[in-house]
Enzyme design. Structure first.
Site, PDB file in Angstrom:
ATOM      1  N   GLU A 242       0.833  -1.210   0.000  1.00 50.65           N
ATOM      2  CA  GLU A 242       0.000   0.000   0.000  1.00 50.65           C
ATOM      3  C   GLU A 242       0.867   1.259   0.000  1.00 50.65           C
ATOM      4  O   GLU A 242       0.562   2.245  -0.674  1.00 50.65           O
ATOM      5  CB  GLU A 242      -0.913  -0.013   1.224  1.00 50.65           C
ATOM      6  CG  GLU A 242      -1.960  -1.107   1.161  1.00 50.65           C
ATOM      7  CD  GLU A 242      -2.557  -1.456   2.516  1.00 50.65           C
ATOM      8  OE1 GLU A 242      -3.226  -2.495   2.601  1.00 50.65           O
ATOM      9  OE2 GLU A 242      -2.345  -0.704   3.488  1.00 50.65           O
ATOM     10  N   LEU A 337       6.560  28.833 -10.056  1.00 53.19           N
ATOM     11  CA  LEU A 337       6.940  29.205 -11.421  1.00 53.19           C
ATOM     12  C   LEU A 337       5.729  29.626 -12.263  1.00 53.19           C
ATOM     13  O   LEU A 337       5.893  30.245 -13.314  1.00 53.19           O
ATOM     14  CB  LEU A 337       7.664  28.045 -12.121  1.00 53.19           C
ATOM     15  CG  LEU A 337       9.047  27.678 -11.582  1.00 53.19           C
ATOM     16  CD1 LEU A 337       9.657  26.564 -12.436  1.00 53.19           C
ATOM     17  CD2 LEU A 337       9.982  28.884 -11.548  1.00 53.19           C
ATOM     18  N   GLY A 339       3.503  31.661 -11.103  1.00 54.14           N
ATOM     19  CA  GLY A 339       3.046  32.966 -10.610  1.00 54.14           C
ATOM     20  C   GLY A 339       1.603  32.876 -10.112  1.00 54.14           C
ATOM     21  O   GLY A 339       1.181  31.846  -9.582  1.00 54.14           O
ATOM     22  N   GLY A 363      -2.076   6.501   4.852  1.00 54.86           N
ATOM     23  CA  GLY A 363      -1.162   5.367   4.628  1.00 54.86           C
ATOM     24  C   GLY A 363       0.052   5.418   5.537  1.00 54.86           C
ATOM     25  O   GLY A 363       1.086   4.797   5.247  1.00 54.86           O
TER      26      GLY A 363
HETATM   27  C1  FAD Z   1      -7.833  12.503   1.919  1.00 57.94           C
HETATM   28  C2  FAD Z   1      -7.744  11.428   2.966  1.00 57.94           C
HETATM   29  C3  FAD Z   1      -8.199  10.146   2.678  1.00 57.94           C
HETATM   30  C4  FAD Z   1      -8.155   9.162   3.665  1.00 57.94           C
HETATM   31  N1  FAD Z   1      -8.655   7.906   3.363  1.00 57.94           N
HETATM   32  C5  FAD Z   1      -8.735   6.982   4.361  1.00 57.94           C
HETATM   33  C6  FAD Z   1      -9.381   5.722   4.121  1.00 57.94           C
HETATM   34  O1  FAD Z   1      -9.825   5.411   3.003  1.00 57.94           O
HETATM   35  N2  FAD Z   1      -9.497   4.852   5.152  1.00 57.94           N
HETATM   36  C7  FAD Z   1      -9.018   5.135   6.395  1.00 57.94           C
HETATM   37  O2  FAD Z   1      -9.164   4.289   7.282  1.00 57.94           O
HETATM   38  N3  FAD Z   1      -8.390   6.318   6.661  1.00 57.94           N
HETATM   39  C8  FAD Z   1      -8.261   7.245   5.668  1.00 57.94           C
HETATM   40  N4  FAD Z   1      -7.651   8.453   5.921  1.00 57.94           N
HETATM   41  C9  FAD Z   1      -7.211   8.757   7.288  1.00 57.94           C
HETATM   42  C10 FAD Z   1      -5.699   8.718   7.462  1.00 57.94           C
HETATM   43  O3  FAD Z   1      -5.232   7.411   7.347  1.00 57.94           O
HETATM   44  C11 FAD Z   1      -5.390   9.364   8.821  1.00 57.94           C
HETATM   45  O4  FAD Z   1      -5.726  10.733   8.711  1.00 57.94           O
HETATM   46  C12 FAD Z   1      -3.932   9.183   9.203  1.00 57.94           C
HETATM   47  O5  FAD Z   1      -3.681   7.843   9.535  1.00 57.94           O
HETATM   48  C13 FAD Z   1      -3.534  10.077  10.401  1.00 57.94           C
HETATM   49  O6  FAD Z   1      -4.418   9.898  11.457  1.00 57.94           O
HETATM   50  P1  FAD Z   1      -5.099  11.167  12.160  1.00 57.94           P
HETATM   51  O7  FAD Z   1      -5.721  11.993  11.108  1.00 57.94           O
HETATM   52  O8  FAD Z   1      -5.972  10.671  13.259  1.00 57.94           O
HETATM   53  O9  FAD Z   1      -3.894  11.998  12.743  1.00 57.94           O
HETATM   54  P2  FAD Z   1      -3.176  11.762  14.184  1.00 57.94           P
HETATM   55  O10 FAD Z   1      -2.887  10.337  14.359  1.00 57.94           O
HETATM   56  O11 FAD Z   1      -4.000  12.446  15.218  1.00 57.94           O
HETATM   57  O12 FAD Z   1      -1.820  12.554  13.972  1.00 57.94           O
HETATM   58  C14 FAD Z   1      -1.712  13.972  14.117  1.00 57.94           C
HETATM   59  C15 FAD Z   1      -0.242  14.360  13.990  1.00 57.94           C
HETATM   60  O13 FAD Z   1       0.495  13.749  15.043  1.00 57.94           O
HETATM   61  C16 FAD Z   1       1.560  13.003  14.508  1.00 57.94           C
HETATM   62  N5  FAD Z   1       1.827  11.813  15.315  1.00 57.94           N
HETATM   63  C17 FAD Z   1       0.953  10.851  15.693  1.00 57.94           C
HETATM   64  N6  FAD Z   1       1.602   9.897  16.399  1.00 57.94           N
HETATM   65  C18 FAD Z   1       2.896  10.248  16.454  1.00 57.94           C
HETATM   66  C19 FAD Z   1       4.059   9.677  17.022  1.00 57.94           C
HETATM   67  N7  FAD Z   1       4.036   8.495  17.656  1.00 57.94           N
HETATM   68  N8  FAD Z   1       5.241  10.326  16.886  1.00 57.94           N
HETATM   69  C20 FAD Z   1       5.303  11.518  16.240  1.00 57.94           C
HETATM   70  N9  FAD Z   1       4.233  12.114  15.665  1.00 57.94           N
HETATM   71  C21 FAD Z   1       3.051  11.488  15.776  1.00 57.94           C
HETATM   72  C22 FAD Z   1       1.102  12.606  13.120  1.00 57.94           C
HETATM   73  O14 FAD Z   1       2.206  12.290  12.302  1.00 57.94           O
HETATM   74  C23 FAD Z   1       0.384  13.875  12.688  1.00 57.94           C
HETATM   75  O15 FAD Z   1       1.323  14.795  12.221  1.00 57.94           O
HETATM   76  C24 FAD Z   1      -7.633   9.443   4.949  1.00 57.94           C
HETATM   77  C25 FAD Z   1      -7.136  10.739   5.220  1.00 57.94           C
HETATM   78  C26 FAD Z   1      -7.192  11.720   4.264  1.00 57.94           C
HETATM   79  C27 FAD Z   1      -6.680  13.080   4.593  1.00 57.94           C
END
Ligand code: FAD
Length: 377
Positions: A242, A337, A339, A363
């Site tokens: 994935e 680039l 603008g 992912g």
């Molecule tokens: C357009 C889009 C499509 C999506 N499609 C799917 C889908 O089809 N199915 C699905 O199940 N999900 C989907 N997602 C969800 C996506 O997988 C999650 O948004 C992602 O896994 C992050 O989880 P969160 O949003 O809860 O962020 P959080 O887990 O709350 O993270 C917030 C911030 O904290 C950081 N963070 C978290 N833990 C740690 C750590 N241990 N150390 C350092 N930093 C950390 C993260 O990197 C991030 O910067 C989608 C998201 C988007 C935006």
């Protein structure tokens, strides 16, 4: 671009077919789908008829190709700047889970329909309170007579409005954390399933991303995928492929936009000459071109490893981290680039820039990927 030895002649022919499909079936309509916030189901049927879905699965579950065929679809959609089309989740995530872990009867129910584009797939892991940290998820599958009762809420589900079937991650034993996670195939037309309104996003507007709600949804016992409590392991097994898929999208999107930008700066003039005759423009393009060539080389190595069934999860994490971070940087430079026109949603570069932002988040976020890589050092 240099010749890519990872692909065979049959891949090259298939890629041509994918390009024709994109030109005929997607390009004329994509801006309308962006305004609609969804791609029509008829696109999925057309893609199924053209053999573009479930490419890596054997017939009758898919095209009978391999990951190289899947890569052709992923790359050409991204290169043409259609990052909002949800084929990859359907074909390269949902379908492989069903192929690998579903019972023969569940496989036969769903996969041929998915290959024909008559059923659309989604994957439902993320919840409002659990994204990166999946072991905290709350969606619960309780064993009942004849199967399971599912309750919970999922968010950010790609293909959420269109989907007919989802692979859902739920816990059968919340006290066990990751050890309680199990995967289920869920018919999204079952009583008790409902969907939220399309989520308001800053990009990927043609993508129908929604919340999903499960209220006392009854699942037949054979809709459990694989074994109970082994869900976390199954997720880890599938993640390398994935993540490579996302990396391939990111690289092809940046390459496609580099080509587009070269065309733009050749015809746009400032101070009496085409933009490309200003040294800064050439330097920006040269840096992007050089970095993308390096990325391509690493990704093709990973792609070869994946096709041989040998892609290491850490290298897949490196591929996604490098590709999505570089895509973000390159698209930002290319937008500059253009603008003011770069900031217009009428130009492809603006859309690519906004659409790309999500690739560093789903992912596995870049931070989680660094953590995975860091732990191996
Ligand atoms: C357009 C889009 C499509 C999506 N499609 C799917 C889908 O089809 N199915 C699905 O199940 N999900 C989907 N997602 C969800 C996506 O997988 C999650 O948004 C992602 O896994 C992050 O989880 P969160 O949003 O809860 O962020 P959080 O887990 O709350 O993270 C917030 C911030 O904290 C950081 N963070 C978290 N833990 C740690 C750590 N241990 N150390 C350092 N930093 C950390 C993260 O990197 C991030 O910067 C989608 C998201 C988007 C935006």
């Amino acid at each position: 671009m240099a010749q890519r030895s990872v692909f065979r002649d049959d891949h090259d022919l298939f890629r041509e077919q994918v390009r024709r499909f994109i030109d005929e079936q997607i390009a004329p309509h994509y801006l309308q789908w962006e305004r609609d916030g969804i791609t029509p189901r008829s696109l999925w049927k057309a893609a199924g008829d053209a053999g573009l879905l479930n490419c890596q699965l054997p017939e009758p579950y898919g095209l009978g190709g391999d990951y190289g065929h899947a890569a052709c679809v992923i790359e050409e959609l991204a290169r043409a700047n259609y990052l909002g089309i949800g084929f990859s989740i359907h074909s390269d995530m949902v379908a492989p889970y069903l192929m690998q872990y579903a019972t023969p009867s569940v496989r036969d129910t769903w996969l041929p329909k998915m290959a024909r584009g008559e059923a659309i797939g989604a994957i439902a892991m993320t919840e409002p309170g659990a994204g990166s940290d999946l072991k905290n998820l709350r969606t619960r599958a309780e064993a009942v007579q004849g199967g399971y009762r599912l309750n919970g809420q999922k968010t950010w589900i790609t293909n959420g409005s269109n989907a007919d079937v989802a692979v859902v991650v739920a816990t059968v034993a919340p006290e066990l954390g990751a050890g309680g996670l199990s995967l289920f195939c869920v018919d999204l037309h079952s009583p008790g399933v409902s969907r939220g309104a399309p989520m308001a996003k800053i990009g990927q507007h043609a993508q129908d991303t929604t919340e999903l709600f499960f209220e006392d949804v009854l699942l037949p016992a054979d809709y459990l995928l694989g074994e109970e409590r082994r869900g976390f392991g199954y997720l880890e097994q599938q993640l390398a492929a994935e993540r490579l898929a996302i990396a391939l999208r990111a690289a092809a999107s940046a390459e496609g936009m580099l080509t587009e930008t070269v065309g733009y700066v050749r015809q746009r003039k400032a101070f009496g000459r085409p933009l490309i005759d200003h040294q800064n423009t050439r330097f920006v393009l040269a840096s992007a071109s050089a970095q993308l060539a390096m990325l391509r080389s690493f990704l093709d190595q990973c792609l070869g490893e994946q096709m041989a069934g040998q892609l290491d999860p850490t290298r897949a994490a490196m591929a996604k981290l490098n590709a999505t971070e570089l895509q973000g940087q390159v698209l930002d430079d290319l937008l500059q680039l253009h603008g003011g026109y770069g900031y217009s949603s009428e130009y492809g570069i603006g859309r690519a820039w906004a659409d790309a932002r999500a690739l560093r988040i789903f992912g596995g976020t870049s931070e989680i990927l660094r953590d995975i890589i860091g732990r191996t050092l």
